[in-house]
Design an enzyme around this catalytic site. Structure first.
Site, PDB file in Angstrom:
ATOM      1  N   GLY A  14      37.082  -1.339  -5.657  1.00  0.00           N
ATOM      2  CA  GLY A  14      37.514  -2.428  -6.520  1.00  0.00           C
ATOM      3  C   GLY A  14      37.939  -3.687  -5.803  1.00  0.00           C
ATOM      4  O   GLY A  14      38.580  -4.556  -6.382  1.00  0.00           O
ATOM      5  N   LYS A  15      37.531  -3.835  -4.535  1.00  0.00           N
ATOM      6  CA  LYS A  15      37.979  -5.025  -3.795  1.00  0.00           C
ATOM      7  C   LYS A  15      37.326  -6.305  -4.301  1.00  0.00           C
ATOM      8  O   LYS A  15      37.905  -7.384  -4.154  1.00  0.00           O
ATOM      9  CB  LYS A  15      37.779  -4.859  -2.289  1.00  0.00           C
ATOM     10  CG  LYS A  15      36.370  -4.727  -1.816  1.00  0.00           C
ATOM     11  CD  LYS A  15      36.352  -4.512  -0.309  1.00  0.00           C
ATOM     12  CE  LYS A  15      34.927  -4.319   0.181  1.00  0.00           C
ATOM     13  NZ  LYS A  15      34.292  -3.117  -0.420  1.00  0.00           N
ATOM     14  N   LYS A  32      31.071 -14.332   0.395  1.00  0.00           N
ATOM     15  CA  LYS A  32      30.627 -13.000   0.810  1.00  0.00           C
ATOM     16  C   LYS A  32      29.605 -13.224   1.913  1.00  0.00           C
ATOM     17  O   LYS A  32      28.491 -13.691   1.656  1.00  0.00           O
ATOM     18  CB  LYS A  32      29.986 -12.273  -0.374  1.00  0.00           C
ATOM     19  CG  LYS A  32      29.419 -10.905  -0.043  1.00  0.00           C
ATOM     20  CD  LYS A  32      30.432  -9.821  -0.278  1.00  0.00           C
ATOM     21  CE  LYS A  32      29.793  -8.438  -0.158  1.00  0.00           C
ATOM     22  NZ  LYS A  32      30.749  -7.375  -0.497  1.00  0.00           N
ATOM     23  N   GLU A  94      35.194 -11.850   1.361  1.00  0.00           N
ATOM     24  CA  GLU A  94      35.137 -10.409   1.089  1.00  0.00           C
ATOM     25  C   GLU A  94      34.162  -9.728   2.036  1.00  0.00           C
ATOM     26  O   GLU A  94      33.006 -10.133   2.152  1.00  0.00           O
ATOM     27  CB  GLU A  94      34.720 -10.127  -0.358  1.00  0.00           C
ATOM     28  CG  GLU A  94      34.753  -8.640  -0.676  1.00  0.00           C
ATOM     29  CD  GLU A  94      34.214  -8.304  -2.056  1.00  0.00           C
ATOM     30  OE1 GLU A  94      34.052  -7.098  -2.343  1.00  0.00           O
ATOM     31  OE2 GLU A  94      33.945  -9.241  -2.841  1.00  0.00           O
ATOM     32  N   GLY A  97      32.296  -2.738   2.068  1.00  0.00           N
ATOM     33  CA  GLY A  97      32.772  -1.388   2.364  1.00  0.00           C
ATOM     34  C   GLY A  97      34.098  -1.414   3.105  1.00  0.00           C
ATOM     35  O   GLY A  97      35.015  -2.154   2.744  1.00  0.00           O
ATOM     36  N   VAL A 179      43.753  -0.485 -13.335  1.00  0.00           N
ATOM     37  CA  VAL A 179      42.403  -0.440 -13.893  1.00  0.00           C
ATOM     38  C   VAL A 179      42.414  -1.205 -15.219  1.00  0.00           C
ATOM     39  O   VAL A 179      43.292  -0.988 -16.062  1.00  0.00           O
ATOM     40  CB  VAL A 179      41.948   1.010 -14.122  1.00  0.00           C
ATOM     41  CG1 VAL A 179      40.580   1.045 -14.799  1.00  0.00           C
ATOM     42  CG2 VAL A 179      41.911   1.770 -12.799  1.00  0.00           C
TER      43      VAL A 179
END
Length: 202
Positions: A14-15, A32, A94, A97, A179
């Site tokens: 959930g990053k 990214k 970001e 993994g 969540v």
């Protein structure tokens, strides 16, 4: 400047959702460096949708959904690590993994973070196994001299696990993102504001 790297203790924790929450709260652009897998919504597209912030183009967009080193080889792409230089200014970066995911066959994400010297936020799920995974992540970053800004937990509250990771790891607990169902820009912004103190990111 407010610049952070968001990494995680593993894949699929959930990053990207946390990155969107942080970028939205800071009104900061997102980057990214490498996107592996293009069939579904990319992480940059998800953050732009959830946070309404600009996303810098990825340095590499790889079709194969795999670790960057393998995806690049399958896609016949050579990753030039020197091209992975973060854009200037406020930024949420970001990784992919966990911190020991290979970027190439010689360089790990943790090695990139050490080059950049941008404070890292470690995203850790709250489920079973998180203590070991989180402490290993912290040790791997510290071994390379990577500055760690703090821990962001993801999932249902597990106070003991959250407390012992922060204590044994010597890293501050920034908060916990629950969540969200449904996951939408408004619900994400409200959850971040309720569970994190924006002053901790300034």
């Amino acid at each position: 400047m407010r610049r952070f790297v968001v990494t995680g203790t593993g894949t699929g924790i959930g990053k990207t959702v946390f990155s969107a929450a942080l970028a939205g709260a800071l009104r900061s652009p997102y980057w990214k460096p490498i996107q592996s897998g293009l069939e579904e919504e990319t992480d940059s597209e998800a953050v732009a949708r959830l946070a309404n912030v600009p996303a810098f183009p990825e340095a590499y967009r790889l079709v194969t959904p795999a670790s960057p080193h393998l995806a690049a080889e399958i896609d016949c792409v050579t990753i030039n690590v020197d091209a992975l230089t973060p854009p200037e200014g406020n930024l949420v970066i970001e990784g992919a993994g966990g911190v020991l995911v290979p970027v190439t066959r010689d360089i790990l994400y943790a090695d990139l973070f050490a080059r950049w010297q941008v404070p890292v936020i470690v995203c850790a799920r709250t489920g079973l196994g998180t203590i070991n995974h989180s402490l290993l992540t912290i040790e791997a970053l510290r071994a390379r001299g990577v500055p760690i800004h703090g821990l962001a937990f993801l999932g249902e509250a597990v106070p003991d696990s959250e407390a012992i990771i922060a204590k044994l790891g010597g890293v501050r607990r920034l908060g916990r993102l629950p969540v969200l169902d449904p996951l939408a820009p408004d619900s994400l912004a409200r959850a971040f504001a309720a569970h994190f103190d924006l002053a901790d990111f300034r």
